[in-house]
Design a protein around this motif. Structure first.
Motif, PDB file in Angstrom:
ATOM      1  N   THR A  83       0.887  -1.152   0.000  1.00 63.38           N
ATOM      2  CA  THR A  83       0.000   0.000   0.000  1.00 63.38           C
ATOM      3  C   THR A  83       0.927   1.204   0.000  1.00 63.38           C
ATOM      4  N   LEU A  84       0.684   2.126  -0.924  1.00 63.30           N
ATOM      5  CA  LEU A  84       1.521   3.311  -1.080  1.00 63.30           C
ATOM      6  C   LEU A  84       0.649   4.547  -0.936  1.00 63.30           C
ATOM      7  N   GLY A  85       1.191   5.612  -0.342  1.00 65.24           N
ATOM      8  CA  GLY A  85       0.365   6.803  -0.298  1.00 65.24           C
ATOM      9  C   GLY A  85       0.907   7.989   0.453  1.00 65.24           C
ATOM     10  N   TRP A  86       0.236   9.109   0.182  1.00 63.39           N
ATOM     11  CA  TRP A  86       0.505  10.391   0.819  1.00 63.39           C
ATOM     12  C   TRP A  86      -0.716  10.747   1.674  1.00 63.39           C
ATOM     13  N   ASN A  87      -0.500  11.305   2.838  1.00 58.76           N
ATOM     14  CA  ASN A  87      -1.567  11.946   3.603  1.00 58.76           C
ATOM     15  C   ASN A  87      -1.327  13.441   3.501  1.00 58.76           C
ATOM     16  N   VAL A  88      -2.386  14.194   3.216  1.00 58.78           N
ATOM     17  CA  VAL A  88      -2.268  15.649   3.071  1.00 58.78           C
ATOM     18  C   VAL A  88      -3.326  16.301   3.953  1.00 58.78           C
ATOM     19  N   GLY A  89      -2.890  17.017   4.972  1.00 58.76           N
ATOM     20  CA  GLY A  89      -3.796  17.703   5.886  1.00 58.76           C
ATOM     21  C   GLY A  89      -4.194  16.836   7.069  1.00 58.76           C
ATOM     22  N   GLU A  90      -4.624  17.502   8.128  1.00 57.91           N
ATOM     23  CA  GLU A  90      -4.988  16.804   9.357  1.00 57.91           C
ATOM     24  C   GLU A  90      -6.111  15.802   9.145  1.00 57.91           C
ATOM     25  N   GLU A 110      -1.688 -10.910   7.588  1.00 60.92           N
ATOM     26  CA  GLU A 110      -2.036  -9.807   8.483  1.00 60.92           C
ATOM     27  C   GLU A 110      -3.563  -9.689   8.611  1.00 60.92           C
ATOM     28  N   PRO A 111      -4.066  -9.175   9.742  1.00 62.77           N
ATOM     29  CA  PRO A 111      -5.513  -9.068   9.936  1.00 62.77           C
ATOM     30  C   PRO A 111      -6.236  -8.228   8.877  1.00 62.77           C
ATOM     31  N   TYR A 112      -5.607  -7.188   8.346  1.00 62.23           N
ATOM     32  CA  TYR A 112      -6.247  -6.343   7.340  1.00 62.23           C
ATOM     33  C   TYR A 112      -5.816  -6.686   5.916  1.00 62.23           C
ATOM     34  N   ALA A 113      -5.321  -7.870   5.700  1.00 64.01           N
ATOM     35  CA  ALA A 113      -4.959  -8.292   4.339  1.00 64.01           C
ATOM     36  C   ALA A 113      -6.189  -8.137   3.440  1.00 64.01           C
ATOM     37  N   GLY A 114      -5.978  -7.603   2.272  1.00 63.12           N
ATOM     38  CA  GLY A 114      -7.080  -7.398   1.331  1.00 63.12           C
ATOM     39  C   GLY A 114      -7.802  -6.075   1.514  1.00 63.12           C
ATOM     40  N   LYS A 115      -7.420  -5.307   2.508  1.00 55.23           N
ATOM     41  CA  LYS A 115      -8.058  -4.014   2.759  1.00 55.23           C
ATOM     42  C   LYS A 115      -7.026  -2.915   2.521  1.00 55.23           C
ATOM     43  N   GLY A 116      -7.089  -2.321   1.362  1.00 52.75           N
ATOM     44  CA  GLY A 116      -6.173  -1.248   1.002  1.00 52.75           C
ATOM     45  C   GLY A 116      -6.892   0.087   0.976  1.00 52.75           C
ATOM     46  N   ARG A 118      -8.851   1.488  -1.191  1.00 53.20           N
ATOM     47  CA  ARG A 118     -10.241   1.447  -1.630  1.00 53.20           C
ATOM     48  C   ARG A 118     -11.191   0.962  -0.542  1.00 53.20           C
ATOM     49  N   PHE A 119     -10.704   0.240   0.451  1.00 57.43           N
ATOM     50  CA  PHE A 119     -11.541  -0.220   1.557  1.00 57.43           C
ATOM     51  C   PHE A 119     -12.257   0.952   2.210  1.00 57.43           C
ATOM     52  N   SER A 123     -16.391   1.938   2.407  1.00 59.00           N
ATOM     53  CA  SER A 123     -16.901   1.668   3.741  1.00 59.00           C
ATOM     54  C   SER A 123     -18.107   2.554   4.049  1.00 59.00           C
ATOM     55  N   GLU A 124     -19.271   1.955   4.258  1.00 59.74           N
ATOM     56  CA  GLU A 124     -20.487   2.705   4.603  1.00 59.74           C
ATOM     57  C   GLU A 124     -20.308   3.486   5.903  1.00 59.74           C
ATOM     58  N   GLU A 125     -19.496   2.974   6.831  1.00 57.83           N
ATOM     59  CA  GLU A 125     -19.270   3.657   8.101  1.00 57.83           C
ATOM     60  C   GLU A 125     -18.587   5.009   7.914  1.00 57.83           C
ATOM     61  N   ASN A 126     -17.924   5.206   6.788  1.00 62.64           N
ATOM     62  CA  ASN A 126     -17.208   6.442   6.527  1.00 62.64           C
ATOM     63  C   ASN A 126     -17.988   7.368   5.585  1.00 62.64           C
TER      64      ASN A 126
END
Length: 136
Positions: A83-90, A110-116, A118-119, A123-126
Protein backbone atom coordinates in the motif's frame (compact mmCIF):
# COMPACT_ATOMS: atom_id res chain seq x y z
CA UNK A 1 12.55 23.65 10.56
CA UNK A 2 14.58 22.78 13.62
CA UNK A 3 11.95 20.52 15.25
CA UNK A 4 10.91 18.67 12.10
CA UNK A 5 11.94 14.99 12.37
CA UNK A 6 12.22 14.71 8.58
CA UNK A 7 14.35 17.84 8.17
CA UNK A 8 16.71 16.48 10.81
CA UNK A 9 16.57 12.67 10.59
CA UNK A 10 19.91 12.32 12.36
CA UNK A 11 18.42 13.83 15.56
CA UNK A 12 16.33 10.68 16.15
CA UNK A 13 18.87 7.91 16.80
CA UNK A 14 16.19 5.26 16.12
CA UNK A 15 15.32 6.63 12.69
CA UNK A 16 17.39 4.92 10.04
CA UNK A 17 18.35 6.48 6.72
CA UNK A 18 18.29 3.32 4.63
CA UNK A 19 19.43 5.16 1.52
CA UNK A 20 19.18 8.56 -0.09
CA UNK A 21 19.72 10.48 -3.27
CA UNK A 22 20.34 14.17 -3.95
CA UNK A 23 16.79 15.25 -3.07
CA UNK A 24 15.22 12.59 -0.81
CA UNK A 25 15.72 10.05 1.96
CA UNK A 26 14.17 6.61 2.43
CA UNK A 27 13.68 6.29 6.20
CA UNK A 28 12.59 3.46 8.47
CA UNK A 29 11.74 3.71 12.16
CA UNK A 30 11.56 0.76 14.58
CA UNK A 31 8.13 1.73 15.93
CA UNK A 32 6.66 0.99 12.49
CA UNK A 33 8.47 -2.32 12.14
CA UNK A 34 6.47 -3.90 14.98
CA UNK A 35 3.22 -3.78 12.97
CA UNK A 36 4.15 -4.21 9.31
CA UNK A 37 7.84 -4.92 8.97
CA UNK A 38 9.65 -3.16 6.17
CA UNK A 39 7.46 -0.03 6.29
CA UNK A 40 9.16 3.26 5.55
CA UNK A 41 8.76 6.73 4.11
CA UNK A 42 10.38 8.71 1.35
CA UNK A 43 10.82 12.35 2.32
CA UNK A 44 12.30 15.31 0.47
CA UNK A 45 15.40 16.74 2.12
CA UNK A 46 14.00 20.26 1.73
CA UNK A 47 11.02 21.01 3.92
CA UNK A 48 7.87 20.77 1.80
CA UNK A 49 4.45 20.97 3.47
CA UNK A 50 2.89 18.17 1.45
CA UNK A 51 3.00 16.31 -1.87
CA UNK A 52 1.44 19.25 -3.73
CA UNK A 53 4.50 21.38 -2.93
CA UNK A 54 7.11 19.00 -4.36
CA UNK A 55 9.36 20.18 -7.16
CA UNK A 56 9.81 18.20 -10.36
CA UNK A 57 13.25 17.11 -9.12
CA UNK A 58 11.75 15.89 -5.83
CA UNK A 59 9.06 13.90 -7.68
CA UNK A 60 11.71 12.26 -9.86
CA UNK A 61 13.89 11.56 -6.82
CA UNK A 62 10.89 10.03 -5.03
CA UNK A 63 10.26 7.73 -8.00
CA UNK A 64 13.91 6.69 -8.02
CA UNK A 65 13.90 5.86 -4.30
CA UNK A 66 10.54 4.08 -4.61
CA UNK A 67 12.06 1.59 -7.03
CA UNK A 68 15.15 1.19 -4.85
CA UNK A 69 13.00 0.74 -1.72
CA UNK A 70 10.84 -1.90 -3.44
CA UNK A 71 13.90 -3.94 -4.41
CA UNK A 72 15.27 -3.65 -0.85
CA UNK A 73 11.95 -4.52 0.84
CA UNK A 74 11.23 -7.41 -1.56
CA UNK A 75 14.68 -8.88 -0.90
CA UNK A 76 14.68 -8.28 2.87
CA UNK A 77 11.04 -8.83 3.95
CA UNK A 78 9.37 -10.69 1.06
CA UNK A 79 5.95 -8.98 1.23
CA UNK A 80 2.92 -10.17 -0.73
CA UNK A 81 1.93 -6.65 -1.87
CA UNK A 82 2.13 -2.94 -1.02
CA UNK A 83 0.00 0.00 0.00
CA UNK A 84 1.52 3.31 -1.08
CA UNK A 85 0.37 6.80 -0.30
CA UNK A 86 0.51 10.39 0.82
CA UNK A 87 -1.57 11.95 3.60
CA UNK A 88 -2.27 15.65 3.07
CA UNK A 89 -3.80 17.70 5.89
CA UNK A 90 -4.99 16.80 9.36
CA UNK A 91 -8.25 15.26 8.13
CA UNK A 92 -6.24 12.64 6.22
CA UNK A 93 -4.08 11.92 9.30
CA UNK A 94 -1.01 13.94 8.32
CA UNK A 95 0.52 14.92 11.64
CA UNK A 96 4.08 15.70 10.54
CA UNK A 97 3.70 18.58 8.12
CA UNK A 98 6.66 17.66 5.97
CA UNK A 99 5.72 15.71 2.84
CA UNK A 100 6.30 11.98 3.24
CA UNK A 101 5.37 9.09 0.97
CA UNK A 102 4.41 5.92 2.84
CA UNK A 103 5.68 2.59 1.56
CA UNK A 104 3.80 -0.09 3.44
CA UNK A 105 4.57 -3.73 2.66
CA UNK A 106 1.49 -5.95 3.00
CA UNK A 107 1.37 -9.60 3.99
CA UNK A 108 -1.22 -12.33 3.38
CA UNK A 109 -1.27 -13.28 7.07
CA UNK A 110 -2.04 -9.81 8.48
CA UNK A 111 -5.51 -9.07 9.94
CA UNK A 112 -6.25 -6.34 7.34
CA UNK A 113 -4.96 -8.29 4.34
CA UNK A 114 -7.08 -7.40 1.33
CA UNK A 115 -8.06 -4.01 2.76
CA UNK A 116 -6.17 -1.25 1.00
CA UNK A 117 -6.97 2.35 0.09
CA UNK A 118 -10.24 1.45 -1.63
CA UNK A 119 -11.54 -0.22 1.56
CA UNK A 120 -12.11 3.20 3.10
CA UNK A 121 -13.74 4.53 -0.07
CA UNK A 122 -16.30 1.72 -0.03
CA UNK A 123 -16.90 1.67 3.74
CA UNK A 124 -20.49 2.71 4.60
CA UNK A 125 -19.27 3.66 8.10
CA UNK A 126 -17.21 6.44 6.53
CA UNK A 127 -20.03 7.85 4.36
CA UNK A 128 -20.64 11.58 4.78
CA UNK A 129 -24.13 12.77 5.68
CA UNK A 130 -26.34 13.51 2.64
CA UNK A 131 -26.96 17.09 3.77
CA UNK A 132 -23.23 17.86 3.78
CA UNK A 133 -22.49 16.05 0.51
CA UNK A 134 -25.17 17.94 -1.42
CA UNK A 135 -23.70 21.27 -0.30
CA UNK A 136 -26.79 22.29 1.71
Amino acid sequence: MFDCPFCNPEKDPDQKIVFENEHCYFLQHPRHQDVLEGSGVIVPKNHQQDAFALTTDEWEATQELLQEAKEYIDRTYKPDGYTLGWNVGEVSNQFIFHAHFHIIPRYNDEPYAGKGVRFWLKSEENKRPDKVRSGQ
